[in-house]
Motif scaffolding. Structure first.
Motif, PDB file in Angstrom:
ATOM      1  N   ASP A  12      48.167  43.735  38.562  1.00  0.00           N
ATOM      2  CA  ASP A  12      46.896  43.024  38.551  1.00  0.00           C
ATOM      3  C   ASP A  12      46.320  42.868  39.963  1.00  0.00           C
ATOM      4  OD1 ASP A  12      49.141  41.293  39.007  1.00  0.00           O
ATOM      5  OD2 ASP A  12      47.826  39.559  38.700  1.00  0.00           O
ATOM      6  N   LYS A  13      47.135  43.102  40.992  1.00  0.00           N
ATOM      7  CA  LYS A  13      46.700  42.985  42.380  1.00  0.00           C
ATOM      8  C   LYS A  13      46.397  44.337  43.014  1.00  0.00           C
ATOM      9  CE  LYS A  13      49.766  39.063  42.827  1.00  0.00           C
ATOM     10  NZ  LYS A  13      51.119  38.701  43.185  1.00  0.00           N
ATOM     11  N   LEU A  14      46.568  45.420  42.252  1.00  0.00           N
ATOM     12  CA  LEU A  14      46.463  46.768  42.814  1.00  0.00           C
ATOM     13  C   LEU A  14      45.315  47.547  42.190  1.00  0.00           C
ATOM     14  CD1 LEU A  14      50.256  47.673  42.639  1.00  0.00           C
ATOM     15  CD2 LEU A  14      49.030  46.631  44.540  1.00  0.00           C
ATOM     16  N   ASP A  15      44.701  48.399  42.995  1.00  0.00           N
ATOM     17  CA  ASP A  15      43.680  49.329  42.508  1.00  0.00           C
ATOM     18  C   ASP A  15      44.404  50.611  42.100  1.00  0.00           C
ATOM     19  OD1 ASP A  15      41.908  51.725  42.844  1.00  0.00           O
ATOM     20  OD2 ASP A  15      40.414  50.172  43.220  1.00  0.00           O
ATOM     21  N   GLU A  16      44.253  51.019  40.856  1.00  0.00           N
ATOM     22  CA  GLU A  16      45.025  52.161  40.367  1.00  0.00           C
ATOM     23  C   GLU A  16      44.706  53.459  41.094  1.00  0.00           C
ATOM     24  OE1 GLU A  16      43.213  54.112  36.413  1.00  0.00           O
ATOM     25  OE2 GLU A  16      43.840  52.041  36.131  1.00  0.00           O
ATOM     26  N   LYS A  17      43.475  53.624  41.592  1.00  0.00           N
ATOM     27  CA  LYS A  17      43.147  54.846  42.343  1.00  0.00           C
ATOM     28  C   LYS A  17      43.923  54.882  43.655  1.00  0.00           C
ATOM     29  CE  LYS A  17      39.559  57.332  44.811  1.00  0.00           C
ATOM     30  NZ  LYS A  17      40.517  57.676  45.841  1.00  0.00           N
ATOM     31  N   PHE A  18      43.939  53.766  44.379  1.00  0.00           N
ATOM     32  CA  PHE A  18      44.688  53.728  45.628  1.00  0.00           C
ATOM     33  C   PHE A  18      46.180  53.898  45.368  1.00  0.00           C
ATOM     34  CE2 PHE A  18      41.039  51.019  47.286  1.00  0.00           C
ATOM     35  CZ  PHE A  18      40.468  52.069  47.988  1.00  0.00           C
ATOM     36  N   LEU A  19      46.673  53.263  44.310  1.00  0.00           N
ATOM     37  CA  LEU A  19      48.085  53.382  43.972  1.00  0.00           C
ATOM     38  C   LEU A  19      48.446  54.831  43.646  1.00  0.00           C
ATOM     39  CD1 LEU A  19      50.748  51.919  43.562  1.00  0.00           C
ATOM     40  CD2 LEU A  19      50.058  51.488  41.196  1.00  0.00           C
ATOM     41  N   PHE A  37      52.717  46.373  49.731  1.00  0.00           N
ATOM     42  CA  PHE A  37      54.172  46.324  49.860  1.00  0.00           C
ATOM     43  C   PHE A  37      54.670  45.031  49.227  1.00  0.00           C
ATOM     44  CE2 PHE A  37      58.035  44.883  51.937  1.00  0.00           C
ATOM     45  CZ  PHE A  37      58.845  45.976  51.753  1.00  0.00           C
ATOM     46  N   PHE A  38      55.686  45.147  48.382  1.00  0.00           N
ATOM     47  CA  PHE A  38      56.270  43.985  47.721  1.00  0.00           C
ATOM     48  C   PHE A  38      57.764  43.971  48.014  1.00  0.00           C
ATOM     49  CE2 PHE A  38      52.499  45.157  45.344  1.00  0.00           C
ATOM     50  CZ  PHE A  38      51.812  43.955  45.333  1.00  0.00           C
ATOM     51  N   GLU A  39      58.258  42.838  48.487  1.00  0.00           N
ATOM     52  CA  GLU A  39      59.664  42.703  48.863  1.00  0.00           C
ATOM     53  C   GLU A  39      60.604  43.130  47.744  1.00  0.00           C
ATOM     54  OE1 GLU A  39      61.348  41.981  51.691  1.00  0.00           O
ATOM     55  OE2 GLU A  39      59.451  41.936  52.763  1.00  0.00           O
ATOM     56  N   ASP A  40      60.255  42.787  46.508  1.00  0.00           N
ATOM     57  CA  ASP A  40      61.137  43.129  45.392  1.00  0.00           C
ATOM     58  C   ASP A  40      61.086  44.612  45.032  1.00  0.00           C
ATOM     59  OD1 ASP A  40      58.720  43.387  44.011  1.00  0.00           O
ATOM     60  OD2 ASP A  40      59.072  41.668  42.705  1.00  0.00           O
ATOM     61  N   GLY A  41      60.122  45.343  45.605  1.00  0.00           N
ATOM     62  CA  GLY A  41      59.999  46.775  45.335  1.00  0.00           C
ATOM     63  C   GLY A  41      59.450  47.102  43.960  1.00  0.00           C
ATOM     64  N   MET A  42      59.171  46.111  43.174  1.00  0.00           N
ATOM     65  CA  MET A  42      58.722  46.322  41.794  1.00  0.00           C
ATOM     66  C   MET A  42      57.206  46.161  41.698  1.00  0.00           C
ATOM     67  SD  MET A  42      61.699  44.355  39.725  1.00  0.00           S
ATOM     68  CE  MET A  42      63.313  44.265  40.436  1.00  0.00           C
ATOM     69  N   TYR A  43      56.509  47.132  42.251  1.00  0.00           N
ATOM     70  CA  TYR A  43      55.046  47.040  42.289  1.00  0.00           C
ATOM     71  C   TYR A  43      54.430  46.954  40.906  1.00  0.00           C
ATOM     72  CZ  TYR A  43      54.964  52.027  41.264  1.00  0.00           C
ATOM     73  OH  TYR A  43      55.133  53.243  40.669  1.00  0.00           O
ATOM     74  N   TRP A  44      55.116  47.489  39.899  1.00  0.00           N
ATOM     75  CA  TRP A  44      54.579  47.460  38.539  1.00  0.00           C
ATOM     76  C   TRP A  44      54.480  46.037  37.995  1.00  0.00           C
ATOM     77  CZ3 TRP A  44      59.070  49.676  40.144  1.00  0.00           C
ATOM     78  CH2 TRP A  44      60.251  49.062  39.759  1.00  0.00           C
ATOM     79  N   LYS A  45      55.168  45.099  38.621  1.00  0.00           N
ATOM     80  CA  LYS A  45      55.035  43.700  38.215  1.00  0.00           C
ATOM     81  C   LYS A  45      53.816  43.043  38.864  1.00  0.00           C
ATOM     82  CE  LYS A  45      59.845  42.669  37.231  1.00  0.00           C
ATOM     83  NZ  LYS A  45      60.960  41.752  37.536  1.00  0.00           N
ATOM     84  N   HIS A  46      53.128  43.776  39.725  1.00  0.00           N
ATOM     85  CA  HIS A  46      51.993  43.242  40.469  1.00  0.00           C
ATOM     86  C   HIS A  46      50.722  44.076  40.244  1.00  0.00           C
ATOM     87  CE1 HIS A  46      54.975  40.858  42.700  1.00  0.00           C
ATOM     88  NE2 HIS A  46      55.680  41.961  42.731  1.00  0.00           N
ATOM     89  N   ILE A  67      49.165  53.266  54.554  1.00  0.00           N
ATOM     90  CA  ILE A  67      48.178  52.847  53.553  1.00  0.00           C
ATOM     91  C   ILE A  67      48.689  51.636  52.778  1.00  0.00           C
ATOM     92  CG2 ILE A  67      46.976  53.531  51.438  1.00  0.00           C
ATOM     93  CD1 ILE A  67      46.934  56.404  52.606  1.00  0.00           C
ATOM     94  N   GLU A  68      49.959  51.663  52.391  1.00  0.00           N
ATOM     95  CA  GLU A  68      50.539  50.511  51.682  1.00  0.00           C
ATOM     96  C   GLU A  68      50.372  49.236  52.491  1.00  0.00           C
ATOM     97  OE1 GLU A  68      54.636  51.384  50.858  1.00  0.00           O
ATOM     98  OE2 GLU A  68      54.159  52.506  49.057  1.00  0.00           O
ATOM     99  N   LYS A  69      50.695  49.315  53.777  1.00  0.00           N
ATOM    100  CA  LYS A  69      50.593  48.136  54.637  1.00  0.00           C
ATOM    101  C   LYS A  69      49.147  47.701  54.805  1.00  0.00           C
ATOM    102  CE  LYS A  69      54.856  48.909  57.123  1.00  0.00           C
ATOM    103  NZ  LYS A  69      55.480  49.492  58.305  1.00  0.00           N
ATOM    104  N   GLU A  70      48.256  48.666  55.015  1.00  0.00           N
ATOM    105  CA  GLU A  70      46.833  48.365  55.212  1.00  0.00           C
ATOM    106  C   GLU A  70      46.243  47.646  54.000  1.00  0.00           C
ATOM    107  OE1 GLU A  70      43.068  51.252  55.327  1.00  0.00           O
ATOM    108  OE2 GLU A  70      44.391  51.520  57.060  1.00  0.00           O
ATOM    109  N   LEU A  71      46.645  48.072  52.816  1.00  0.00           N
ATOM    110  CA  LEU A  71      46.116  47.490  51.584  1.00  0.00           C
ATOM    111  C   LEU A  71      46.914  46.278  51.095  1.00  0.00           C
ATOM    112  CD1 LEU A  71      45.363  50.788  49.619  1.00  0.00           C
ATOM    113  CD2 LEU A  71      43.710  49.293  50.760  1.00  0.00           C
TER     114      LEU A  71
END
Length: 77
Positions: A38-45, A27-36, A20-24
């Motif tokens: 604004d690019k994520l849907d909170e329900k999917f997350l 995935f962030f190289e830095d592993g710090m998704y919380w810095k991104h 699912i991460e890959k499909e959407l």
């Protein structure tokens, strides 16, 4: 190291979360998704997080539940 990390995981749930991460594109190289966020849907997350948690929690040993203070006093009375 990867083998050690995978040893305790529920692979079906981990693979689904990874898929699912890959499909959407979550995935962030830095592993710090919380810095991104604004690019994520909170329900999917939240769904992805639940899958990862289930994959890891299933591998954790079940510890006995400690009695509460009231239960300790009741058993010694």
């Amino acid at each position: 190291m990867k083998a050690e990390m995978l040893a305790g995981l529920q692979l079906d749930q981990a693979e689904e979360a990874d898929r699912i991460e890959k499909e959407l594109g979550y995935f962030f190289e830095d592993g710090m998704y919380w810095k991104h966020l604004d690019k994520l849907d909170e329900k999917f997350l939240a769904d992805i997080d639940r899958l990862w948690m289930a994959a890891v929690e299933a591998s954790q040993p079940k510890l006995p539940i400690s009695p509460t203070r009231g239960e300790i006093g009741a058993s010694s009375a």
